[in-house]
Design a protein around this motif. Structure first.
Motif, PDB file in Angstrom:
ATOM      1  N   TYR A  63      -3.937   4.929   3.758  1.00 35.80           N
ATOM      2  CA  TYR A  63      -3.293   4.523   2.509  1.00 35.80           C
ATOM      3  C   TYR A  63      -4.198   4.802   1.320  1.00 35.80           C
ATOM      4  CZ  TYR A  63       0.363   2.762   5.396  1.00 35.80           C
ATOM      5  OH  TYR A  63       1.395   2.702   6.295  1.00 35.80           O
ATOM      6  N   ASP A  64      -3.568   5.386   0.302  1.00 39.18           N
ATOM      7  CA  ASP A  64      -4.316   5.849  -0.859  1.00 39.18           C
ATOM      8  C   ASP A  64      -4.464   4.773  -1.933  1.00 39.18           C
ATOM      9  OD1 ASP A  64      -2.169   8.379  -0.104  1.00 39.18           O
ATOM     10  OD2 ASP A  64      -4.324   8.765  -0.004  1.00 39.18           O
ATOM     11  N   TYR A  65      -3.482   3.902  -2.038  1.00 44.71           N
ATOM     12  CA  TYR A  65      -3.472   2.915  -3.105  1.00 44.71           C
ATOM     13  C   TYR A  65      -3.081   1.547  -2.556  1.00 44.71           C
ATOM     14  CZ  TYR A  65      -3.331   7.203  -5.829  1.00 44.71           C
ATOM     15  OH  TYR A  65      -3.607   8.444  -6.330  1.00 44.71           O
ATOM     16  N   TRP A  66      -3.680   0.525  -3.150  1.00 43.14           N
ATOM     17  CA  TRP A  66      -3.451  -0.860  -2.725  1.00 43.14           C
ATOM     18  C   TRP A  66      -3.200  -1.756  -3.929  1.00 43.14           C
ATOM     19  CZ3 TRP A  66      -3.510  -2.418   2.411  1.00 43.14           C
ATOM     20  CH2 TRP A  66      -3.956  -1.462   3.338  1.00 43.14           C
ATOM     21  N   GLY A  67      -2.365  -2.763  -3.716  1.00 39.78           N
ATOM     22  CA  GLY A  67      -2.202  -3.787  -4.721  1.00 39.78           C
ATOM     23  C   GLY A  67      -3.273  -4.855  -4.575  1.00 39.78           C
ATOM     24  N   GLN A  68      -3.208  -5.853  -5.441  1.00 38.48           N
ATOM     25  CA  GLN A  68      -4.229  -6.895  -5.450  1.00 38.48           C
ATOM     26  C   GLN A  68      -3.896  -8.033  -4.486  1.00 38.48           C
ATOM     27  OE1 GLN A  68      -1.754  -6.809  -7.549  1.00 38.48           O
ATOM     28  NE2 GLN A  68      -1.016  -8.930  -7.530  1.00 38.48           N
ATOM     29  N   GLY A  69      -2.669  -8.063  -3.989  1.00 37.77           N
ATOM     30  CA  GLY A  69      -2.270  -9.059  -3.004  1.00 37.77           C
ATOM     31  C   GLY A  69      -1.549 -10.254  -3.599  1.00 37.77           C
ATOM     32  N   THR A  70      -0.718 -10.875  -2.779  1.00 37.57           N
ATOM     33  CA  THR A  70      -0.036 -12.107  -3.166  1.00 37.57           C
ATOM     34  C   THR A  70      -0.116 -13.079  -1.990  1.00 37.57           C
ATOM     35  OG1 THR A  70       2.011 -13.040  -4.077  1.00 37.57           O
ATOM     36  CG2 THR A  70       2.274 -11.318  -2.422  1.00 37.57           C
ATOM     37  N   GLN A  71      -0.439 -14.326  -2.282  1.00 35.09           N
ATOM     38  CA  GLN A  71      -0.657 -15.323  -1.232  1.00 35.09           C
ATOM     39  C   GLN A  71       0.672 -15.887  -0.745  1.00 35.09           C
ATOM     40  OE1 GLN A  71      -3.720 -16.608   0.156  1.00 35.09           O
ATOM     41  NE2 GLN A  71      -2.264 -17.541   1.605  1.00 35.09           N
ATOM     42  N   VAL A  72       0.825 -15.914   0.570  1.00 35.35           N
ATOM     43  CA  VAL A  72       1.962 -16.579   1.210  1.00 35.35           C
ATOM     44  C   VAL A  72       1.393 -17.661   2.124  1.00 35.35           C
ATOM     45  CG1 VAL A  72       3.893 -16.355   2.804  1.00 35.35           C
ATOM     46  CG2 VAL A  72       3.460 -14.576   1.097  1.00 35.35           C
ATOM     47  N   THR A  73       1.806 -18.889   1.901  1.00 35.90           N
ATOM     48  CA  THR A  73       1.326 -20.006   2.701  1.00 35.90           C
ATOM     49  C   THR A  73       2.519 -20.720   3.323  1.00 35.90           C
ATOM     50  OG1 THR A  73      -0.569 -20.315   1.224  1.00 35.90           O
ATOM     51  CG2 THR A  73      -0.014 -22.139   2.707  1.00 35.90           C
ATOM     52  N   VAL A  74       2.488 -20.856   4.641  1.00 34.53           N
ATOM     53  CA  VAL A  74       3.587 -21.488   5.368  1.00 34.53           C
ATOM     54  C   VAL A  74       3.053 -22.760   6.011  1.00 34.53           C
ATOM     55  CG1 VAL A  74       5.378 -21.209   7.098  1.00 34.53           C
ATOM     56  CG2 VAL A  74       4.548 -19.216   5.831  1.00 34.53           C
ATOM     57  N   SER A  75       3.601 -23.876   5.618  1.00 32.96           N
ATOM     58  CA  SER A  75       3.146 -25.153   6.165  1.00 32.96           C
ATOM     59  C   SER A  75       4.057 -25.577   7.315  1.00 32.96           C
ATOM     60  CB  SER A  75       3.139 -26.219   5.078  1.00 32.96           C
ATOM     61  OG  SER A  75       4.440 -26.387   4.554  1.00 32.96           O
ATOM     62  N   SER A  76       3.461 -26.303   8.256  1.00 34.39           N
ATOM     63  CA  SER A  76       4.231 -26.735   9.432  1.00 34.39           C
ATOM     64  C   SER A  76       4.935 -28.051   9.192  1.00 34.39           C
ATOM     65  CB  SER A  76       3.290 -26.849  10.634  1.00 34.39           C
ATOM     66  OG  SER A  76       2.249 -27.744  10.350  1.00 34.39           O
ATOM     67  N   ALA A 131       0.835  -1.186   0.000  1.00 36.58           N
ATOM     68  CA  ALA A 131       0.000   0.000   0.000  1.00 36.58           C
ATOM     69  C   ALA A 131       0.874   1.241   0.000  1.00 36.58           C
ATOM     70  CB  ALA A 131      -0.919  -0.007   1.223  1.00 36.58           C
ATOM     71  N   ALA A 132       0.353   2.298  -0.614  1.00 31.14           N
ATOM     72  CA  ALA A 132       1.086   3.556  -0.720  1.00 31.14           C
ATOM     73  C   ALA A 132       0.311   4.665  -0.023  1.00 31.14           C
ATOM     74  CB  ALA A 132       1.296   3.918  -2.187  1.00 31.14           C
ATOM     75  N   SER A 133       1.043   5.490   0.714  1.00 32.27           N
ATOM     76  CA  SER A 133       0.431   6.604   1.439  1.00 32.27           C
ATOM     77  C   SER A 133       1.183   7.885   1.147  1.00 32.27           C
ATOM     78  CB  SER A 133       0.457   6.327   2.940  1.00 32.27           C
ATOM     79  OG  SER A 133       0.031   7.468   3.663  1.00 32.27           O
ATOM     80  N   SER A 134       0.439   8.960   0.888  1.00 36.37           N
ATOM     81  CA  SER A 134       1.054  10.261   0.647  1.00 36.37           C
ATOM     82  C   SER A 134       1.284  11.025   1.948  1.00 36.37           C
ATOM     83  CB  SER A 134       0.172  11.088  -0.293  1.00 36.37           C
ATOM     84  OG  SER A 134      -1.121  11.264   0.284  1.00 36.37           O
ATOM     85  N   ARG A 135       0.863  10.475   3.057  1.00 38.92           N
ATOM     86  CA  ARG A 135       1.033  11.146   4.345  1.00 38.92           C
ATOM     87  C   ARG A 135       2.485  11.059   4.800  1.00 38.92           C
ATOM     88  NH1 ARG A 135      -3.724   9.372   3.345  1.00 38.92           N
ATOM     89  NH2 ARG A 135      -5.615  10.318   4.207  1.00 38.92           N
ATOM     90  N   PRO A 136       2.961  12.074   5.537  1.00 40.47           N
ATOM     91  CA  PRO A 136       4.391  12.122   5.894  1.00 40.47           C
ATOM     92  C   PRO A 136       4.771  11.182   7.030  1.00 40.47           C
ATOM     93  CG  PRO A 136       3.245  14.009   6.794  1.00 40.47           C
ATOM     94  CD  PRO A 136       2.241  13.292   5.929  1.00 40.47           C
ATOM     95  N   ILE A 137       3.773  10.651   7.727  1.00 39.52           N
ATOM     96  CA  ILE A 137       4.075   9.823   8.881  1.00 39.52           C
ATOM     97  C   ILE A 137       3.616   8.400   8.607  1.00 39.52           C
ATOM     98  CG2 ILE A 137       3.634   9.447  11.340  1.00 39.52           C
ATOM     99  CD1 ILE A 137       3.135  12.440  11.589  1.00 39.52           C
ATOM    100  N   LEU A 138       4.467   7.427   8.911  1.00 40.56           N
ATOM    101  CA  LEU A 138       4.076   6.038   8.769  1.00 40.56           C
ATOM    102  C   LEU A 138       2.977   5.712   9.772  1.00 40.56           C
ATOM    103  CD1 LEU A 138       7.426   4.108   8.318  1.00 40.56           C
ATOM    104  CD2 LEU A 138       5.569   4.287   6.675  1.00 40.56           C
ATOM    105  N   THR A 139       1.993   4.975   9.326  1.00 44.40           N
ATOM    106  CA  THR A 139       0.894   4.628  10.201  1.00 44.40           C
ATOM    107  C   THR A 139       0.437   3.204   9.925  1.00 44.40           C
ATOM    108  OG1 THR A 139      -1.399   5.147  10.775  1.00 44.40           O
ATOM    109  CG2 THR A 139      -0.703   5.654   8.548  1.00 44.40           C
ATOM    110  N   LYS A 140      -0.146   2.589  10.945  1.00 43.19           N
ATOM    111  CA  LYS A 140      -0.670   1.233  10.812  1.00 43.19           C
ATOM    112  C   LYS A 140      -2.107   1.221  10.320  1.00 43.19           C
ATOM    113  CE  LYS A 140       0.176   0.156  15.106  1.00 43.19           C
ATOM    114  NZ  LYS A 140       0.285  -0.647  16.344  1.00 43.19           N
ATOM    115  N   SER A 141      -2.719   2.388  10.229  1.00 37.84           N
ATOM    116  CA  SER A 141      -4.130   2.452   9.863  1.00 37.84           C
ATOM    117  C   SER A 141      -4.325   2.277   8.362  1.00 37.84           C
ATOM    118  CB  SER A 141      -4.714   3.798  10.287  1.00 37.84           C
ATOM    119  OG  SER A 141      -6.021   3.945   9.763  1.00 37.84           O
TER     120      SER A 141
END
Length: 124
Positions: free
Chosen positions: A111-124, A97-107
């Motif tokens: 964020y102004d823009y988002w990607g479509q996502g990529t799956q990460v799967t971790v097996s035990s 995600a991309a944010s034009s705000r000057p401060i990093l935030t967890k909210s």
């Protein structure tokens, strides 16, 4: 507009490493703070790591601190998430995600823009 495309996800075993990437196009990439979020099935999207436009500061969720590293290459318009010592609980769809705000935030709302996502799967 900024377009974000994630890549590099896959299926790995616990303890393995994986690097995922996010390629940006459109407006000047270096103007934006970039972050990675993840969302597991049935759970809310959560912040993982963020990096300011100058790469001068980074911020991590406690759950990944010491295992994950976020970095960016403004010349390539790309942000990376290097993941080590992966655990089954890291399994999720990872979004950049991309944010034009000057401060990093967890909210997510910051964020102004988002990607479509990529799956990460971790097996035990």
């Amino acid at each position: 507009q900024v377009q974000l495309v994630e890549s590099g996800g896959g299926m790995v075993q616990a303890g393995d490493s994986l690097r995922i990437s996010c390629a940006a196009s459109g407006r000047t990439f270096s103007n934006y703070a970039m972050s990675w979020f993840r969302q597991a099935p049935g759970k809310e999207r959560e912040f993982v790591a963020g990096i300011r436009w100058s790469a001068s500061s980074t911020y991590y969720a406690d759950s990944v601190k010491g295992r994950f590293t976020i970095s960016r290459d403004n010349a390539k318009n790309t942000v990376y998430l290097q993941m080590h010592s992966l655990k089954p609980e890291d399994t999720a769809v990872y979004y950049c995600a991309a944010s034009s705000r000057p401060i990093l935030t967890k909210s997510t709302a910051a964020y102004d823009y988002w990607g479509q996502g990529t799956q990460v799967t971790v097996s035990s």
